[in-house]
Motif scaffolding. Structure first.
Motif, PDB file in Angstrom:
ATOM      1  N   UNK A 136       0.831  -1.211   0.000  1.00 31.60           N
ATOM      2  CA  UNK A 136       0.000   0.000   0.000  1.00 31.60           C
ATOM      3  C   UNK A 136       0.861   1.254   0.000  1.00 31.60           C
ATOM      4  N   UNK A 137       2.000   1.194   0.676  1.00 36.13           N
ATOM      5  CA  UNK A 137       2.923   2.333   0.702  1.00 36.13           C
ATOM      6  C   UNK A 137       3.469   2.635  -0.689  1.00 36.13           C
ATOM      7  N   UNK A 138       3.689   1.572  -1.456  1.00 39.00           N
ATOM      8  CA  UNK A 138       4.391   1.722  -2.729  1.00 39.00           C
ATOM      9  C   UNK A 138       3.494   1.516  -3.942  1.00 39.00           C
ATOM     10  N   UNK A 139       2.207   1.760  -3.796  1.00 43.06           N
ATOM     11  CA  UNK A 139       1.293   1.551  -4.916  1.00 43.06           C
ATOM     12  C   UNK A 139       0.418   2.781  -5.129  1.00 43.06           C
ATOM     13  N   UNK A 140      -0.447   2.674  -6.116  1.00 40.75           N
ATOM     14  CA  UNK A 140      -1.372   3.756  -6.420  1.00 40.75           C
ATOM     15  C   UNK A 140      -2.402   3.957  -5.315  1.00 40.75           C
ATOM     16  N   UNK A 141      -2.536   2.946  -4.435  1.00 38.40           N
ATOM     17  CA  UNK A 141      -3.508   3.064  -3.343  1.00 38.40           C
ATOM     18  C   UNK A 141      -3.185   4.261  -2.465  1.00 38.40           C
ATOM     19  N   UNK A 142      -1.898   4.418  -2.142  1.00 39.75           N
ATOM     20  CA  UNK A 142      -1.504   5.523  -1.262  1.00 39.75           C
ATOM     21  C   UNK A 142      -1.694   6.869  -1.951  1.00 39.75           C
ATOM     22  N   UNK A 143      -1.660   6.861  -3.298  1.00 41.44           N
ATOM     23  CA  UNK A 143      -1.825   8.115  -4.040  1.00 41.44           C
ATOM     24  C   UNK A 143      -3.302   8.445  -4.223  1.00 41.44           C
ATOM     25  N   UNK A 144      -4.078   7.447  -4.659  1.00 47.22           N
ATOM     26  CA  UNK A 144      -5.482   7.696  -4.946  1.00 47.22           C
ATOM     27  C   UNK A 144      -6.347   7.711  -3.686  1.00 47.22           C
ATOM     28  N   UNK A 145      -6.083   6.777  -2.791  1.00 47.60           N
ATOM     29  CA  UNK A 145      -6.895   6.661  -1.580  1.00 47.60           C
ATOM     30  C   UNK A 145      -6.255   7.344  -0.385  1.00 47.60           C
ATOM     31  N   UNK A 146      -4.960   7.237  -0.294  1.00 45.95           N
ATOM     32  CA  UNK A 146      -4.246   7.703   0.894  1.00 45.95           C
ATOM     33  C   UNK A 146      -3.938   6.524   1.793  1.00 45.95           C
ATOM     34  N   UNK A 147      -2.686   6.422   2.232  1.00 44.80           N
ATOM     35  CA  UNK A 147      -2.278   5.263   3.038  1.00 44.80           C
ATOM     36  C   UNK A 147      -3.046   5.201   4.351  1.00 44.80           C
ATOM     37  N   UNK A 148      -3.216   6.327   5.017  1.00 44.96           N
ATOM     38  CA  UNK A 148      -3.919   6.337   6.300  1.00 44.96           C
ATOM     39  C   UNK A 148      -5.355   5.847   6.139  1.00 44.96           C
ATOM     40  N   UNK A 149      -5.984   6.225   5.057  1.00 44.04           N
ATOM     41  CA  UNK A 149      -7.355   5.785   4.818  1.00 44.04           C
ATOM     42  C   UNK A 149      -7.405   4.283   4.592  1.00 44.04           C
ATOM     43  N   UNK A 150      -6.384   3.744   3.911  1.00 48.06           N
ATOM     44  CA  UNK A 150      -6.341   2.304   3.667  1.00 48.06           C
ATOM     45  C   UNK A 150      -6.156   1.538   4.976  1.00 48.06           C
ATOM     46  N   UNK A 151      -5.251   1.994   5.840  1.00 45.44           N
ATOM     47  CA  UNK A 151      -5.018   1.315   7.118  1.00 45.44           C
ATOM     48  C   UNK A 151      -6.292   1.276   7.952  1.00 45.44           C
ATOM     49  N   UNK A 152      -7.108   2.310   7.839  1.00 48.09           N
ATOM     50  CA  UNK A 152      -8.337   2.410   8.631  1.00 48.09           C
ATOM     51  C   UNK A 152      -9.581   2.060   7.818  1.00 48.09           C
ATOM     52  N   UNK A 153      -9.403   1.276   6.773  1.00 45.56           N
ATOM     53  CA  UNK A 153     -10.508   0.890   5.903  1.00 45.56           C
ATOM     54  C   UNK A 153     -11.540   0.067   6.680  1.00 45.56           C
ATOM     55  N   UNK A 154     -12.807   0.318   6.426  1.00 50.49           N
ATOM     56  CA  UNK A 154     -13.882  -0.350   7.173  1.00 50.49           C
ATOM     57  C   UNK A 154     -14.542  -1.434   6.328  1.00 50.49           C
ATOM     58  N   UNK A 155     -14.967  -2.501   6.998  1.00 54.91           N
ATOM     59  CA  UNK A 155     -15.710  -3.543   6.286  1.00 54.91           C
ATOM     60  C   UNK A 155     -17.193  -3.170   6.249  1.00 54.91           C
ATOM     61  N   UNK A 156     -18.019  -4.106   5.824  1.00 56.10           N
ATOM     62  CA  UNK A 156     -19.438  -3.810   5.663  1.00 56.10           C
ATOM     63  C   UNK A 156     -20.153  -3.480   6.952  1.00 56.10           C
ATOM     64  N   UNK A 157     -19.574  -3.850   8.093  1.00 59.47           N
ATOM     65  CA  UNK A 157     -20.189  -3.556   9.388  1.00 59.47           C
ATOM     66  C   UNK A 157     -19.445  -2.477  10.158  1.00 59.47           C
ATOM     67  N   UNK A 158     -18.577  -1.773   9.464  1.00 58.30           N
ATOM     68  CA  UNK A 158     -17.896  -0.649  10.096  1.00 58.30           C
ATOM     69  C   UNK A 158     -16.693  -1.002  10.932  1.00 58.30           C
ATOM     70  N   UNK A 159     -16.139  -2.199  10.748  1.00 59.69           N
ATOM     71  CA  UNK A 159     -14.967  -2.613  11.524  1.00 59.69           C
ATOM     72  C   UNK A 159     -13.699  -2.371  10.723  1.00 59.69           C
ATOM     73  N   UNK A 160     -12.709  -1.768  11.357  1.00 62.65           N
ATOM     74  CA  UNK A 160     -11.393  -1.594  10.747  1.00 62.65           C
ATOM     75  C   UNK A 160     -10.552  -2.840  11.039  1.00 62.65           C
ATOM     76  N   UNK A 161      -9.435  -3.028  10.339  1.00 61.66           N
ATOM     77  CA  UNK A 161      -8.546  -4.155  10.675  1.00 61.66           C
ATOM     78  C   UNK A 161      -8.124  -4.149  12.143  1.00 61.66           C
ATOM     79  N   UNK A 162      -7.969  -2.962  12.741  1.00 64.48           N
ATOM     80  CA  UNK A 162      -7.589  -2.889  14.153  1.00 64.48           C
ATOM     81  C   UNK A 162      -8.691  -3.457  15.046  1.00 64.48           C
ATOM     82  N   UNK A 163      -9.947  -3.160  14.732  1.00 58.98           N
ATOM     83  CA  UNK A 163     -11.054  -3.736  15.499  1.00 58.98           C
ATOM     84  C   UNK A 163     -10.997  -5.265  15.460  1.00 58.98           C
ATOM     85  N   UNK A 164     -10.782  -5.816  14.270  1.00 58.89           N
ATOM     86  CA  UNK A 164     -10.767  -7.271  14.124  1.00 58.89           C
ATOM     87  C   UNK A 164      -9.595  -7.892  14.868  1.00 58.89           C
TER      88      UNK A 164
END
Length: 447
Positions: A136-164
């Motif tokens: 994610x650091x070295x791809x278009x994800x960090x440019x288009x989405x933003x790395x911080x947004x990817x790390x805190x991405x939510x699933x269908x029930x609003x859970x981030x990877x940290x919650x899980x």
């Protein structure tokens, strides 16, 4: 004609079975007879050969399929990609290969709306988690989405990877995610109980190690979920007594990383590891006083831990920290070059929970020359024989002795009291609770 269909079905089933068990010769033979089978899927779950190979860690077969122009983002019945299944089963070589082949890390399944990052965090595969975050650091994800947004991405029930990770008792994953910018105060939607923070979910799961990590990063013990419960109440409800003792609002606050100063993120990695270890040990010493006299008191150190003879490689007086006169200097301030132990460095740079009204604090200063601390590195420790020492060696632990603290400057007296933390790497602290291990199973076939 019927015989031709039967042979085709037999080859198709044989291909999937060979892929599952890593029979490379059979896979090559079947595909040589009928190259179109490379695009076939199982009947019910719609698993492709690439899904099966990735889930079972068959890296040679994954390479063959990708070289055969198979789409790395094929979807099965639940819209899961091969990368998701590789992350779920902890197949790091397949994760890396799929990412190299251009697999999209920003795809969501249809089961819970989760990404490969959610899968790695949920099942506790730290190497896969690191690989996906690096991608994610070295791809278009960090440019288009933003790395911080990817790390805190939510699933269908609003859970981030940290919650899980917190709910599933994955302290190593919790640490990695926090270190990469995961929001410690994020609340869920429909996952768990609405409005739960990672600390609520760690309290429900009963993981002391996850709770330690979250508290050290400033998680709020007084945050209430949608029903008005604080993490302490959740831990009591699920009968996790030791967790409840640490989460009790009346117990002492732990030390936390100085996130408002963005200080730790600017550290040399080796120095950061030393400070992290020292901070966690300091908080474990705090835990001992909280749990003392309760049924959750950790076991006493074994006999072998008491009275360790550390005179074999005792550091000279000049290597001792001039603030506490107790620990070996392991951290060096640059550019001035002054040295301190990790515990005293924490006393300068780590505080209780950050106060929003004091978020614009000035950077910490060197206690010797009063210059701003711009960078910290690991100090080179020497013995009396001028040979380098291992900073993690128990031989560096110097037995406590009576000293007149007035030898140092009077400005250090208060600081030395603050920095009297537990020893780095003490074996006696131990783990209070063991984490559950996840047993990996090969993906079943449904042809």
């Amino acid at each position: 004609m019927g015989q031709g269909l039967s042979c085709r079905t037999s080859d198709e089933h044989g291909l999937f079975t060979a892929v599952q068990f890593g029979d490379l010769d059979t896979v090559e033979a079947v595909l040589e007879r009928d190259p179109s089978l490379i695009h076939r899927t199982t009947v019910f779950d719609r698993h492709s050969a690439l899904h099966i190979a990735a889930a079972n860690g068959r890296i040679e077969i994954v390479s063959i399929l990708l070289d055969g122009s198979v789409n790395p983002d094929l979807l099965n019945r639940h819209k899961q990609t091969p990368l998701m299944l590789a992350a779920m089963h902890g197949k790091i070589s397949c994760v890396q290969k799929l990412i190299q082949a251009g697999a999209n890390i920003l795809m969501f399944d249809s089961l819970n709306g989760r990404t490969c990052l959610h899968y790695a965090a949920y099942y506790g595969h730290t190497d896969c988690l690191q690989a996906i975050l690096s991608a994610a650091h070295n791809s278009q994800v960090s440019i288009s989405w933003g790395f911080s947004r990817f790390v805190n991405i939510r699933d269908g029930k609003g859970a981030t990877p940290l919650h899980l990770a917190a709910r599933q008792r994955r302290p190593e994953c919790v640490h990695i995610l926090l270190d990469n910018g995961a929001l410690v105060c994020a609340t869920t939607g429909g996952y768990g109980f609405p409005g739960s923070t990672p600390l609520h979910l760690a309290a429900r799961g009963g993981s002391l190690d996850c709770i330690r990590e979250l508290l050290a990063w400033g998680s709020d013990r007084l945050h209430r979920d949608a029903s008005g419960r604080i993490p302490y109440t959740v831990a009591l409800k699920h009968k996790h007594g030791a967790c409840a003792a640490l989460l009790n609002p009346s117990s002492a606050e732990p030390l936390v990383w100085p996130s408002p100063l963005k200080f730790i993120s600017e550290l040399n990695q080796d120095a950061k590891a030393l400070l992290e270890q020292a901070l966690m040990e300091a908080n474990k010493e705090r835990e001992k006083s909280i749990l003392k006299g309760t049924t959750y008191m950790p076991p006493s150190p074994s006999h072998s831990d008491v009275g360790v003879d550390d005179s074999i490689s005792e550091a000279s007086d000049t290597e001792l920290c001039c603030i506490c006169f107790d620990q070996v200097c392991t951290i060096e301030v640059q550019e001035c070059g002054h040295r301190m132990c990790a515990q005293c460095t924490l006393a300068l740079c780590c505080y209780n929970k950050p106060n929003p009204t004091t978020a614009c604090l000035t950077a910490p200063v060197c206690p010797f020359c009063r210059s701003c601390i711009a960078r910290l590195v690991v100090a080179e420790v020497k013995t009396d024989q001028n040979t380098e020492c291992d900073l993690n060696s128990p031989k560096l632990k110097r037995s406590r002795r009576s000293r007149n603290f007035s030898e140092g400057s009077s400005s250090f007296k208060g600081l030395s009291a603050v920095s009297s933390f537990g020893k780095i790497g003490g074996r006696g602290s131990g783990r209070i609770a063991a984490e559950n291990a996840w047993v990996d199973k090969p993906l079943s076939l449904d042809t």
